[in-house]
Scaffold this active site. Structure first.
Site, PDB file in Angstrom:
ATOM      1  N   LYS A  60      57.896  83.165  67.136  1.00  0.00           N
ATOM      2  CA  LYS A  60      59.193  82.469  67.078  1.00  0.00           C
ATOM      3  C   LYS A  60      59.221  81.344  66.056  1.00  0.00           C
ATOM      4  CE  LYS A  60      61.428  83.489  71.451  1.00  0.00           C
ATOM      5  NZ  LYS A  60      60.393  84.223  72.245  1.00  0.00           N
ATOM      6  N   GLU A  72      70.039  76.831  72.957  1.00  0.00           N
ATOM      7  CA  GLU A  72      69.786  76.997  74.384  1.00  0.00           C
ATOM      8  C   GLU A  72      68.404  77.611  74.534  1.00  0.00           C
ATOM      9  OE1 GLU A  72      71.535  79.205  72.640  1.00  0.00           O
ATOM     10  OE2 GLU A  72      70.168  80.893  72.997  1.00  0.00           O
ATOM     11  N   SER A  75      53.097  89.866  69.518  1.00  0.00           N
ATOM     12  CA  SER A  75      54.052  88.797  69.201  1.00  0.00           C
ATOM     13  C   SER A  75      53.617  87.419  69.683  1.00  0.00           C
ATOM     14  CB  SER A  75      55.423  89.144  69.773  1.00  0.00           C
ATOM     15  OG  SER A  75      55.336  89.451  71.144  1.00  0.00           O
TER      16      SER A  75
HETATM   17  C1  PLP Z   1      60.617  85.480  72.853  1.00  0.00           C
HETATM   18  C2  PLP Z   1      59.484  86.411  72.752  1.00  0.00           C
HETATM   19  C3  PLP Z   1      59.677  87.800  72.555  1.00  0.00           C
HETATM   20  C4  PLP Z   1      61.031  88.439  72.550  1.00  0.00           C
HETATM   21  O1  PLP Z   1      61.855  88.068  71.496  1.00  0.00           O
HETATM   22  P1  PLP Z   1      62.218  89.066  70.293  1.00  0.00           P
HETATM   23  O2  PLP Z   1      63.321  88.373  69.613  1.00  0.00           O
HETATM   24  O3  PLP Z   1      62.596  90.383  70.886  1.00  0.00           O
HETATM   25  O4  PLP Z   1      60.998  89.177  69.465  1.00  0.00           O
HETATM   26  C5  PLP Z   1      58.572  88.607  72.403  1.00  0.00           C
HETATM   27  N1  PLP Z   1      57.317  88.108  72.454  1.00  0.00           N
HETATM   28  C6  PLP Z   1      57.088  86.780  72.645  1.00  0.00           C
HETATM   29  C7  PLP Z   1      55.675  86.310  72.694  1.00  0.00           C
HETATM   30  C8  PLP Z   1      58.149  85.898  72.807  1.00  0.00           C
HETATM   31  O5  PLP Z   1      57.915  84.590  73.006  1.00  0.00           O
END
Ligand code: PLP
Length: 405
Positions: free
Chosen positions: A101, A123, A388
């Protein structure tokens, strides 16, 4: 590559169109005041994204502050246990603050600074977007207002503490059910009043134009790095690329690097407890076309046509829609969207932790679970997973709910 009339050689330049449409999806379905504010952001973004000063500063920040490029790791023990397929992970868990993010939050906050804004507002639900934006705001010396439902504030105490330590104002929202939906409404209401001095920073490839495009572009560093690194490591492209899809930002970042390659691309949605409405958040798999939060996409609706209640074990994935570009890539057949359940996800969480020494976020564990299933069906080849984020934020919950396996 050409598919159903879409030329993927030039795709990223041509999509979205100037009004923010990916085919019929996207756009900006918002009141006139806000439309003016969004037009101002779009214009600034188009100027700035061509400026070598802006690009140079973003590159420097990624290297010196975020710790990019993040590596790709080969999952040797897991791959060997599955047979003849090689699994790799792109380590967004090693990006500063522990997830992908920050890639778009740093971009959005740098844009705010270039536009002469003093404040960023947003938010947050589980608090992950709030923490990433508070990090970016602290770095640039911007004020930061984060709107959060009272119920979520109680549930997400560690992230609330992080935001406050980073200097953000966490504004409690008590209307309605006091969760994400009310927080979105409160943040938009505040933005309508304050847009001259601040920008609204959306946390994924969702919302009105230009956010789906801008957040994708800021996240595309993941796919660009991954493609280069993978070829350097193995001499070839992966056979498949896999990412989890909530709003869809980590997935779009990864996918954008491979859209024009002969690579199978999979977006993984949360099936939660099962396919009944209310038990999952698999919007692209079970949803229908509709407008919410300022954009047209595929969404899960209740009997009145409003956004349906959704559920996932991963709080970062429980959103009743997904970015318009995902809806488009689904329809044109370039990306296949599929689901995994909570149970499969938790198994994958422990498998990756035990076999590789990497504790993944529950969101990312969805992609790992799907890649494991895929590897079992393939007789050879390689799969690249976008990891992610890291799972530190999820450990207390997992131990409480599932125990140590
Ligand atoms: C917020 C988050 C997501 C989901 O958000 P996307 O916009 O779909 O990428 C996925 N993995 C992690 C670790 C997150 O914090």
């Amino acid at each position: 590559m050409n598919l159903n009339g879409i030329d993927f050689d030039t795709y990223l330049k041509n999509y979205p169109d100037k009004n923010g449409y990916f085919g019929k999806y996207g756009g900006a379905y918002i009141p006139d005041d806000l439309k003016k504010a969004m037009d101002e952001i779009t214009e600034a973004y188009f100027t700035i994204c061509k400026s070598s000063k802006f690009i140079g500063e973003l590159r420097r920040i990624r290297r010196e502050f975020q710790g990019r490029p993040t590596p790709i790791s080969y999952l040797e023990r897991l791959s060997n246990s599955l047979g003849h397929v090689q699994l790799y992970v792109k380590r967004e868990d090693l990006n500063h603050s522990g997830a992908h993010k920050l890639n778009h939050c740093m971009g959005e906050a740098l844009l705010a600074k270039y536009m002469g804004k003093k404040k960023v507002i947003a938010e947050t639900g589980a608090g992950q977007h709030g923490v990433a934006l508070a990090t970016a705001a602290a770095y640039f010396g911007l004020e930061c207002d984060i709107y959060m439902g009272a119920v979520d504030i109680r549930k997400q105490a560690p992230n609330v503490a992080r935001m406050k330590i980073l200097g953000a104002n966490v504004i409690e929202v008590n209307e309605g059910l006091a969760t994400l939906k009310e927080a979105v409404d409160a943040a938009f209401a505040a933005y309508t009043k304050e847009y001259k001095d601040c920008i609204y920073c959306i946390g994924s490839v969702v919302g009105p134009h230009p956010f789906p495009m801008m957040v994708r572009d800021f996240q595309s560093v993941v796919g660009i790095e991954a493609r280069e690194q993978f070829i350097e490591m193995t001499g070839e492209l992966p056979d498949a690329v896999v990412a989890c899809v909530g709003g869809g930002s980590n997935a779009m970042g990864m996918f954008s690097g491979f859209l024009n390659d002969p690579v199978d691309i999979y977006g993984v949605e949360p099936l939660g407890r099962g396919p009944a409405l209310g038990d999952h958040a698999a919007s692209l798999t079970y949803g229908t076309e509709g407008v919410m939060h300022g954009f047209n996409s595929i969404m899960l609706k209740d009997e009145n046509g409003d956004p349906a209640p959704v559920y996932s074990v991963a709080s970062g994935l429980d959103y009743p829609s997904s970015g318009p570009e995902h809806a488009f890539l689904r329809d044109c057949g370039r990306v296949k969207y599929d689901v995994v359940t909570d149970d499969e996800t938790i198994d994958a969480f422990f498998t990756l932790s035990r076999m590789e020494g990497i504790i993944p976020a529950i969101e990312s564990s969805h992609a790992v679970a799907y890649a494991i299933k895929l590897a079992k069906e393939m007789d050879k080849g390689s799969v690249l997973i976008n990891l992610s984020g890291r799972g530190d934020k999820d450990m207390d919950y997992i131990i409480e709910k599932y125990g140590i396996r």
